[in-house]
Design a protein around this motif. Structure first.
Motif, PDB file in Angstrom:
ATOM      1  N   PRO A 150       0.829  -1.209   0.000  1.00  0.00           N
ATOM      2  CA  PRO A 150       0.000   0.000   0.000  1.00  0.00           C
ATOM      3  C   PRO A 150       0.863   1.258   0.000  1.00  0.00           C
ATOM      4  N   PRO A 151       0.342   2.384  -0.463  1.00  0.00           N
ATOM      5  CA  PRO A 151       1.116   3.637  -0.470  1.00  0.00           C
ATOM      6  C   PRO A 151       1.154   4.285   0.909  1.00  0.00           C
ATOM      7  N   TYR A 152       2.224   5.009   1.169  1.00  0.00           N
ATOM      8  CA  TYR A 152       2.384   5.720   2.445  1.00  0.00           C
ATOM      9  C   TYR A 152       2.746   7.180   2.179  1.00  0.00           C
ATOM     10  N   ALA A 153       2.061   7.786   1.230  1.00  0.00           N
ATOM     11  CA  ALA A 153       2.365   9.161   0.839  1.00  0.00           C
ATOM     12  C   ALA A 153       2.208  10.147   1.987  1.00  0.00           C
ATOM     13  N   TYR A 154       1.316   9.851   2.918  1.00  0.00           N
ATOM     14  CA  TYR A 154       1.060  10.779   4.023  1.00  0.00           C
ATOM     15  C   TYR A 154       2.265  10.963   4.931  1.00  0.00           C
ATOM     16  N   LEU A 155       3.244  10.078   4.844  1.00  0.00           N
ATOM     17  CA  LEU A 155       4.430  10.209   5.692  1.00  0.00           C
ATOM     18  C   LEU A 155       5.204  11.477   5.371  1.00  0.00           C
ATOM     19  N   THR A 156       5.119  11.943   4.124  1.00  0.00           N
ATOM     20  CA  THR A 156       5.836  13.167   3.748  1.00  0.00           C
ATOM     21  C   THR A 156       5.176  14.399   4.347  1.00  0.00           C
ATOM     22  N   ARG A 157       3.908  14.291   4.717  1.00  0.00           N
ATOM     23  CA  ARG A 157       3.179  15.433   5.282  1.00  0.00           C
ATOM     24  C   ARG A 157       3.142  15.418   6.811  1.00  0.00           C
ATOM     25  N   ALA A 158       3.388  14.268   7.384  1.00  0.00           N
ATOM     26  CA  ALA A 158       3.307  14.138   8.845  1.00  0.00           C
ATOM     27  C   ALA A 158       4.645  14.484   9.494  1.00  0.00           C
ATOM     28  N   LYS A 159       4.624  15.433  10.401  1.00  0.00           N
ATOM     29  CA  LYS A 159       5.839  15.787  11.132  1.00  0.00           C
ATOM     30  C   LYS A 159       6.184  14.686  12.128  1.00  0.00           C
ATOM     31  N   ALA A 160       7.441  14.313  12.157  1.00  0.00           N
ATOM     32  CA  ALA A 160       7.875  13.278  13.089  1.00  0.00           C
ATOM     33  C   ALA A 160       7.864  13.819  14.510  1.00  0.00           C
ATOM     34  N   ARG A 161       7.379  13.030  15.431  1.00  0.00           N
ATOM     35  CA  ARG A 161       7.407  13.459  16.824  1.00  0.00           C
ATOM     36  C   ARG A 161       8.791  13.164  17.394  1.00  0.00           C
ATOM     37  N   ILE A 162       9.496  14.209  17.778  1.00  0.00           N
ATOM     38  CA  ILE A 162      10.864  14.028  18.270  1.00  0.00           C
ATOM     39  C   ILE A 162      11.037  14.538  19.700  1.00  0.00           C
ATOM     40  N   ASP A 163      10.000  15.169  20.250  1.00  0.00           N
ATOM     41  CA  ASP A 163      10.142  15.769  21.574  1.00  0.00           C
ATOM     42  C   ASP A 163      10.257  14.742  22.695  1.00  0.00           C
ATOM     43  N   ASP A 164       9.803  13.499  22.448  1.00  0.00           N
ATOM     44  CA  ASP A 164       9.834  12.482  23.502  1.00  0.00           C
ATOM     45  C   ASP A 164      10.895  11.413  23.263  1.00  0.00           C
ATOM     46  N   LEU A 165      11.803  11.653  22.326  1.00  0.00           N
ATOM     47  CA  LEU A 165      12.784  10.622  21.989  1.00  0.00           C
ATOM     48  C   LEU A 165      13.771  10.357  23.130  1.00  0.00           C
ATOM     49  N   GLY A 166      13.993  11.340  23.971  1.00  0.00           N
ATOM     50  CA  GLY A 166      14.853  11.121  25.131  1.00  0.00           C
ATOM     51  C   GLY A 166      14.284  10.038  26.037  1.00  0.00           C
ATOM     52  N   LEU A 167      12.963  10.004  26.171  1.00  0.00           N
ATOM     53  CA  LEU A 167      12.306   8.973  26.980  1.00  0.00           C
ATOM     54  C   LEU A 167      12.468   7.601  26.327  1.00  0.00           C
ATOM     55  N   HIS A 168      12.394   7.561  25.009  1.00  0.00           N
ATOM     56  CA  HIS A 168      12.569   6.298  24.290  1.00  0.00           C
ATOM     57  C   HIS A 168      13.975   5.750  24.540  1.00  0.00           C
ATOM     58  N   LEU A 169      14.981   6.623  24.431  1.00  0.00           N
ATOM     59  CA  LEU A 169      16.361   6.188  24.642  1.00  0.00           C
ATOM     60  C   LEU A 169      16.593   5.747  26.084  1.00  0.00           C
ATOM     61  N   ALA A 170      15.988   6.452  27.030  1.00  0.00           N
ATOM     62  CA  ALA A 170      16.131   6.086  28.436  1.00  0.00           C
ATOM     63  C   ALA A 170      15.521   4.711  28.702  1.00  0.00           C
ATOM     64  N   ALA A 171      14.380   4.446  28.084  1.00  0.00           N
ATOM     65  CA  ALA A 171      13.734   3.144  28.257  1.00  0.00           C
ATOM     66  C   ALA A 171      14.592   2.030  27.653  1.00  0.00           C
ATOM     67  N   LEU A 172      15.179   2.296  26.489  1.00  0.00           N
ATOM     68  CA  LEU A 172      16.026   1.300  25.844  1.00  0.00           C
ATOM     69  C   LEU A 172      17.290   1.039  26.659  1.00  0.00           C
ATOM     70  N   ARG A 173      17.797   2.064  27.324  1.00  0.00           N
ATOM     71  CA  ARG A 173      18.976   1.855  28.165  1.00  0.00           C
ATOM     72  C   ARG A 173      18.682   0.888  29.310  1.00  0.00           C
ATOM     73  N   LYS A 174      17.455   0.918  29.800  1.00  0.00           N
ATOM     74  CA  LYS A 174      17.079   0.026  30.904  1.00  0.00           C
ATOM     75  C   LYS A 174      17.090  -1.444  30.489  1.00  0.00           C
ATOM     76  N   VAL A 175      16.966  -1.700  29.186  1.00  0.00           N
ATOM     77  CA  VAL A 175      16.993  -3.091  28.726  1.00  0.00           C
ATOM     78  C   VAL A 175      18.327  -3.450  28.064  1.00  0.00           C
ATOM     79  N   GLY A 176      19.337  -2.602  28.282  1.00  0.00           N
ATOM     80  CA  GLY A 176      20.684  -2.971  27.882  1.00  0.00           C
ATOM     81  C   GLY A 176      21.314  -2.224  26.733  1.00  0.00           C
ATOM     82  N   VAL A 177      20.596  -1.304  26.094  1.00  0.00           N
ATOM     83  CA  VAL A 177      21.191  -0.538  24.994  1.00  0.00           C
ATOM     84  C   VAL A 177      22.054   0.573  25.609  1.00  0.00           C
ATOM     85  N   PRO A 178      23.336   0.658  25.267  1.00  0.00           N
ATOM     86  CA  PRO A 178      24.264   1.576  25.953  1.00  0.00           C
ATOM     87  C   PRO A 178      24.172   3.048  25.545  1.00  0.00           C
TER      88      PRO A 178
END
Length: 244
Positions: free
Chosen positions: A139-167
């Protein structure tokens, strides 16, 4: 054999003991290999972690269900190795939470997709797959070019990944949002921080071809372009095997 089973069924204690023995054997078969996992999983000193933008792209990849049609595990079969490249190693999924090996291939395996096609090809393919692969059923995913990526919470994502072993370091977590922005804006001061924290070989460019705030297309293409390139372990193993 059946006679023994019928006798066990008539005696509660015997049946319970039999169940415990059978479950113990199965449990040991699954647990014992974990004690030798450090010897069985390859070591890869050059392994790098995903950047915040690549993590955002991976999240979009999962959200859209791309893993349902594309596996990320090249088996040791000759035809797979000849088509896709060196077979997948366990270490290559070391930082994948969750892992996305998959078992179904409506589309091709993409374990080594990174760098195979240009960013422009990926954008066209995601916008309308049939523009570059006429027989595609994706299927097409043309809307991805119009949708702004959410980046304000990426620090939380990295912190969560660190808890499971990602350095991830404290510095990486603190600068996650800025690094996601910097990876798509090479002409800004934020880009320097990305290469400083993740290495000079990190892809830093406007992946969707448009300058400005990162879009979901930027994030997804950034993720696709790093697949199979977090480490050279598989290619080194292939070279070593060829030299024997």
């Amino acid at each position: 054999m059946f006679g023994l089973h019928y006798k066990l069924e008539r005696k509660t204690m015997s049946l319970a003991i039999g169940i415990i023995i059978a479950a113990s054997i199965g449990g040991l078969i699954e647990i014992v290999p974990l004690f030798t996992i450090h010897q069985t999983v390859e070591d890869s000193p050059d392994m790098r972690v995903y950047t915040p933008l690549e993590i955002a792209g991976r999240n979009i990849y999962i959200r859209e269900g791309c893993y349902a049609c594309h596996s990320q595990m090249i088996r040791t079969l000759r035809d797979e190795v000849e088509r896709y490249g060196p077979y997948s190693l366990a270490v290559e999924s070391k930082y994948d939470h969750p892992m996305l090996w998959g078992s179904k291939r409506t589309g091709p395996d993409i374990a080594r997709l990174g760098g195979k096609y240009s960013d422009e090809w990926h954008v066209k393919h995601l916008t309308n797959p049939r523009d570059v692969v006429p027989e595609s059923v994706m299927p097409p995913y043309a809307y991805l070019t119009r949708a702004k990526a959410r980046i304000d919470d990426l620090g939380l994502h990295l912190a969560a990944l660190r808890k499971v072993g990602v350095p991830y370091t404290d510095e990486m977590i603190a600068n996650a949002s800025n690094d996601a922005y910097g990876q798509t804006t090479p002409d800004t001061p934020f880009a320097e921080g990305v290469t400083k924290r993740y290495g000079e070989a990190t892809n830093v460019r406007a992946f969707d071809g448009q300058p400005g705030e990162p879009t979901e297309m930027d994030a997804l293409v950034a993720y696709l372009q790093i697949l199979g390139k977090l480490t050279d372990a598989a290619h080194k193993a292939k070279t070593a095997a060829a030299g024997e």
